[in-house]
Design a protein around this motif. Structure first.
Motif, PDB file in Angstrom:
ATOM      1  N   HIS A  34       0.867  -1.189   0.000  1.00 42.36           N
ATOM      2  CA  HIS A  34       0.000   0.000   0.000  1.00 42.36           C
ATOM      3  C   HIS A  34       0.895   1.228   0.000  1.00 42.36           C
ATOM      4  CE1 HIS A  34      -3.623   2.397   0.813  1.00 42.36           C
ATOM      5  NE2 HIS A  34      -2.854   3.123   1.596  1.00 42.36           N
ATOM      6  N   MET A  36       0.992   5.519  -0.749  1.00 41.65           N
ATOM      7  CA  MET A  36       0.160   6.712  -0.843  1.00 41.65           C
ATOM      8  C   MET A  36       0.954   7.824  -1.499  1.00 41.65           C
ATOM      9  SD  MET A  36      -0.863   6.541   3.146  1.00 41.65           S
ATOM     10  CE  MET A  36      -2.337   7.561   3.189  1.00 41.65           C
ATOM     11  N   ASP A 109     -12.469   2.928  -1.549  1.00 39.11           N
ATOM     12  CA  ASP A 109     -13.224   3.861  -0.722  1.00 39.11           C
ATOM     13  C   ASP A 109     -12.861   5.279  -1.159  1.00 39.11           C
ATOM     14  OD1 ASP A 109     -14.954   4.659   1.291  1.00 39.11           O
ATOM     15  OD2 ASP A 109     -13.493   4.460   2.900  1.00 39.11           O
ATOM     16  N   SER A 117      -7.680  20.979   2.630  1.00 32.53           N
ATOM     17  CA  SER A 117      -6.842  19.813   2.899  1.00 32.53           C
ATOM     18  C   SER A 117      -6.184  19.323   1.622  1.00 32.53           C
ATOM     19  CB  SER A 117      -7.682  18.675   3.487  1.00 32.53           C
ATOM     20  OG  SER A 117      -7.883  18.867   4.859  1.00 32.53           O
ATOM     21  N   ALA A 118      -4.964  18.823   1.753  1.00 38.50           N
ATOM     22  CA  ALA A 118      -4.276  18.241   0.604  1.00 38.50           C
ATOM     23  C   ALA A 118      -4.947  16.923   0.227  1.00 38.50           C
ATOM     24  CB  ALA A 118      -2.805  18.001   0.938  1.00 38.50           C
TER      25      ALA A 118
ATOM     26  N   MET B  36     -11.493   4.218   4.712  1.00 42.21           N
ATOM     27  CA  MET B  36     -10.728   5.355   5.215  1.00 42.21           C
ATOM     28  C   MET B  36     -11.584   6.137   6.204  1.00 42.21           C
ATOM     29  SD  MET B  36      -9.747   6.584   1.392  1.00 42.21           S
ATOM     30  CE  MET B  36      -8.331   7.633   1.703  1.00 42.21           C
ATOM     31  N   VAL B  38     -11.620  10.123   8.118  1.00 43.82           N
ATOM     32  CA  VAL B  38     -11.039  11.465   8.026  1.00 43.82           C
ATOM     33  C   VAL B  38     -11.402  12.260   9.277  1.00 43.82           C
ATOM     34  CG1 VAL B  38     -11.005  13.616   6.685  1.00 43.82           C
ATOM     35  CG2 VAL B  38     -11.232  11.414   5.508  1.00 43.82           C
ATOM     36  N   GLU B  39     -10.385  12.899   9.822  1.00 42.43           N
ATOM     37  CA  GLU B  39     -10.558  13.777  10.981  1.00 42.43           C
ATOM     38  C   GLU B  39     -11.627  14.833  10.697  1.00 42.43           C
ATOM     39  OE1 GLU B  39      -6.929  15.812  11.776  1.00 42.43           O
ATOM     40  OE2 GLU B  39      -7.584  16.621  13.693  1.00 42.43           O
ATOM     41  N   VAL B  41     -14.563  14.411   9.913  1.00 47.77           N
ATOM     42  CA  VAL B  41     -15.651  13.875   9.093  1.00 47.77           C
ATOM     43  C   VAL B  41     -16.177  12.588   9.727  1.00 47.77           C
ATOM     44  CG1 VAL B  41     -16.320  13.012   6.802  1.00 47.77           C
ATOM     45  CG2 VAL B  41     -14.651  14.875   7.001  1.00 47.77           C
ATOM     46  N   GLY B  77      -2.362   2.757   5.873  1.00 44.26           N
ATOM     47  CA  GLY B  77      -1.833   3.891   5.130  1.00 44.26           C
ATOM     48  C   GLY B  77      -2.368   5.142   5.773  1.00 44.26           C
ATOM     49  N   TYR B  78      -1.498   5.945   6.377  1.00 47.06           N
ATOM     50  CA  TYR B  78      -2.041   7.068   7.136  1.00 47.06           C
ATOM     51  C   TYR B  78      -1.109   8.266   7.111  1.00 47.06           C
ATOM     52  CZ  TYR B  78       0.956   5.116  10.793  1.00 47.06           C
ATOM     53  OH  TYR B  78       2.024   4.620  11.485  1.00 47.06           O
ATOM     54  N   CYS B  79      -1.692   9.384   7.445  1.00 51.52           N
ATOM     55  CA  CYS B  79      -0.983  10.656   7.396  1.00 51.52           C
ATOM     56  C   CYS B  79      -0.353  10.984   8.739  1.00 51.52           C
ATOM     57  CB  CYS B  79      -1.966  11.776   7.059  1.00 51.52           C
ATOM     58  SG  CYS B  79      -2.695  11.594   5.448  1.00 51.52           S
ATOM     59  N   LEU B  80       0.823  11.532   8.691  1.00 48.30           N
ATOM     60  CA  LEU B  80       1.447  12.132   9.861  1.00 48.30           C
ATOM     61  C   LEU B  80       1.197  13.631   9.742  1.00 48.30           C
ATOM     62  CD1 LEU B  80       4.778  10.136   9.665  1.00 48.30           C
ATOM     63  CD2 LEU B  80       2.764   9.610  11.032  1.00 48.30           C
ATOM     64  N   THR B 110       3.280   5.528   5.418  1.00 47.78           N
ATOM     65  CA  THR B 110       2.914   6.769   6.095  1.00 47.78           C
ATOM     66  C   THR B 110       3.366   7.927   5.219  1.00 47.78           C
ATOM     67  OG1 THR B 110       5.018   6.764   7.294  1.00 47.78           O
ATOM     68  CG2 THR B 110       3.121   5.861   8.437  1.00 47.78           C
ATOM     69  N   VAL B 111       2.575   8.979   5.224  1.00 49.12           N
ATOM     70  CA  VAL B 111       2.948  10.166   4.463  1.00 49.12           C
ATOM     71  C   VAL B 111       2.761  11.393   5.342  1.00 49.12           C
ATOM     72  CG1 VAL B 111       2.464   9.264   2.160  1.00 49.12           C
ATOM     73  CG2 VAL B 111       0.612  10.293   3.469  1.00 49.12           C
ATOM     74  N   ALA B 112       3.638  12.341   5.167  1.00 50.09           N
ATOM     75  CA  ALA B 112       3.467  13.627   5.830  1.00 50.09           C
ATOM     76  C   ALA B 112       2.539  14.476   4.976  1.00 50.09           C
ATOM     77  CB  ALA B 112       4.818  14.318   5.980  1.00 50.09           C
ATOM     78  N   VAL B 113       1.655  15.228   5.620  1.00 51.12           N
ATOM     79  CA  VAL B 113       0.768  16.121   4.863  1.00 51.12           C
ATOM     80  C   VAL B 113       1.096  17.567   5.211  1.00 51.12           C
ATOM     81  CG1 VAL B 113      -1.132  14.511   4.538  1.00 51.12           C
ATOM     82  CG2 VAL B 113      -1.031  15.856   6.629  1.00 51.12           C
ATOM     83  N   SER B 117      -3.728  20.374   6.797  1.00 50.74           N
ATOM     84  CA  SER B 117      -4.503  19.327   6.139  1.00 50.74           C
ATOM     85  C   SER B 117      -5.116  18.389   7.183  1.00 50.74           C
ATOM     86  CB  SER B 117      -3.605  18.503   5.213  1.00 50.74           C
ATOM     87  OG  SER B 117      -3.440  19.153   3.978  1.00 50.74           O
ATOM     88  N   ALA B 118      -6.314  17.901   6.874  1.00 43.99           N
ATOM     89  CA  ALA B 118      -6.964  16.925   7.757  1.00 43.99           C
ATOM     90  C   ALA B 118      -6.215  15.596   7.677  1.00 43.99           C
ATOM     91  CB  ALA B 118      -8.418  16.723   7.347  1.00 43.99           C
ATOM     92  N   VAL B 120      -5.938  11.857   7.128  1.00 41.13           N
ATOM     93  CA  VAL B 120      -6.667  10.829   6.383  1.00 41.13           C
ATOM     94  C   VAL B 120      -6.043   9.500   6.755  1.00 41.13           C
ATOM     95  CG1 VAL B 120      -7.286   9.976   4.098  1.00 41.13           C
ATOM     96  CG2 VAL B 120      -7.119  12.437   4.489  1.00 41.13           C
TER      97      VAL B 120
END
Lengths: 308, 308
Positions: A34, A36, A109, A117-118, B36, B38-39, B41, B77-80, B110-113, B117-118, B120
């Protein structure tokens, strides 16, 4: 992924150092990954949505290729950020890439994100492999190889961003990376270690060396450059350094015993894909560079380092 | 997911109407899902990161449960988003939920946003199933059942948000949903259709009716409410309406022939989980509600509608 390390203990996760998880189900090796990509981080906001979708598919399939897997399917998870035209074009791009690589889209999804938001775009790829070489299997005596040419996508990014002039083929390699699925499957039975080159040849080679507990000696003069790259940037040491530390190549880096070299050459011929021996594995630890038989210092930056 | 429909054509995707994709590999049914959150939401910014992680795991495992699958693994798969303490607690929560449901974490990304950004947060769950009932298999003559009690998480959200007072057990059902994995696997061979209730009992029942091309008649008086729910909101028609249109239940909704009722009762007893017959499937199309033998009008809002 370092923060996940404490809670990921299943052997199928391969200690999180590999490109993908490998799960044995009913005698089949399932390969799962996975990846992103984030707007403004992994792609330019001005990139065409079709190209962003292609890249998302390609980076995940490249992880499958690195484990010798053929794709069984894709599951998308992505954000809608209030631009229906962008979303439509992105989805069409997903479909186009999925068809190109015979990797059926199975579902996923979508989520709406708050204003400002990005975009965060995720994809899970699942594949099956007869052999799934790990990243950590390189042994002293192995030769180190890489498919294709290195640095094209990095130069292409600079061209796309308006920082460099050069042949259009370079920008195309940045926009439309080609995961080496056929090569990965053909090479898998013959290699001791394999991974994809996504963050830069030098940093990825140093990761394979570290994972394998061995020293990699890479011959700087052997790093394969394309004609287009040489037109744009030349082939002197600074140009090679730029190529070897740029990201987004999505070529395969692998280590194999010398007696496999002939077979590797046959695979390269059959697929019409360049495969270049760029160095060797020795006792020791870490990455070393040589040029014309002389050791040269490592650059301070080996490639793209993930924040996580 | 409507925008994906044009490009998702593989039969394993089940036309995107199902909770998950079902892929046959070496005679094993693999069930794959990616959800997924979302913060702001799908969860409150004030929710504890451990609870957010639990919910992310639970909603995905609930999709596996709905297809009769046991979990093989999870890929995150999530955002930092620049808060290391939040991230650590989230990852610990992932580990805790993964252990609780015997669903090993296999890796991820993991990805930095960018700032502002909210978050995800995505998760892919893979499982295997002997039987994988679809959402669209309900037939006239079937009885309609639901596991557990309905509306608790919706009331719990109102309690967590400070809009309602009531027993702590309700907030716990919002914070820590329990995917019905054992029930899903036990029921799968006996049902004609199954899905999880995530957006509200009425809207999910109407979706199963539509997918099956049949009419569902649900007896409003039979909707199972918990004692805690009745303490907080009573059990009159407005209370039942509130329960039946609230989201986040993560119970299983299924349709089965009447001759399976005894077996379903045995499964309920064995698992110590309430299973309630709430209606029946008839010729026709759509959802109808009855109470004490009289038809009552459908509410204008049946549950949570996804933007996508």
């Amino acid at each position: 992924m370092s923060s996940l390390r404490g809670v990921v203990t299943d052997p199928a996760a391969r200690g999180l150092i590999d490109d993908a998880a490998v799960l044995e189900v009913s005698g089949t090796k399932l390969v799962l990954t996975h990846d992103m990509i984030v707007e403004g981080v992994h792609y330019l906001p001005s990139d065409a949505p079709e190209d962003v979708a292609w890249k998302l598919v390609a980076v995940n399939l490249s992880d499958l290729a690195a484990k010798g897997a053929g794709p069984l399917g894709l599951i998308a998870g992505y954000c809608l950020a209030g631009d229906a035209d962008w979303d439509d074009r992105f989805v069409r791009g997903l479909g186009e890439a999925a068809r190109t690589f015979a990797a059926p889209l199975l579902g996923g999804d979508t989520v709406a994100v708050p204003e400002g938001s990005a975009r965060v775009l995720g994809l899970t790829a699942i594949g099956s492999a007869a052999h799934a070489p790990a990243r950590n299997g390189a042994r002293p005596g192995n030769l180190v190889w890489v498919t294709g040419t290195i640095g094209d996508a990095g130069a292409g990014l600079d061209i796309a961003a308006g920082r460099l002039e050069g042949p259009g083929g370079l920008a195309e390699r940045y926009r439309r990376p080609m995961p080496r699925l056929a090569a990965g499957q053909a090479l898998a039975p013959h290699v001791d270690a394999m991974m994809d080159v996504s963050d830069g040849l030098l940093i990825d080679a140093s990761r394979m060396a570290e994972a394998s507990g061995a020293a990699f000696v890479v011959d700087f003069a052997r790093i394969p450059l394309s004609g287009d790259f040489e037109i744009a940037l030349g082939n002197d040491r600074p140009a090679r350094l730029r190529a070897a530390t740029a990201g987004d190549d999505y070529e395969l880096l692998f280590a194999a015993p010398p007696e496999k070299s002939e077979e590797i050459g046959r695979i390269a011929d059959r697929l019409g894909l360049l495969m270049t021996m760029i160095g060797e594995v020795r006792e020791g630890l870490g990455l070393r560079l040589v040029e014309n038989g002389e050791e040269i210092p490592l650059p301070s930056r080996l490639g793209y380092e993930h924040g996580a």
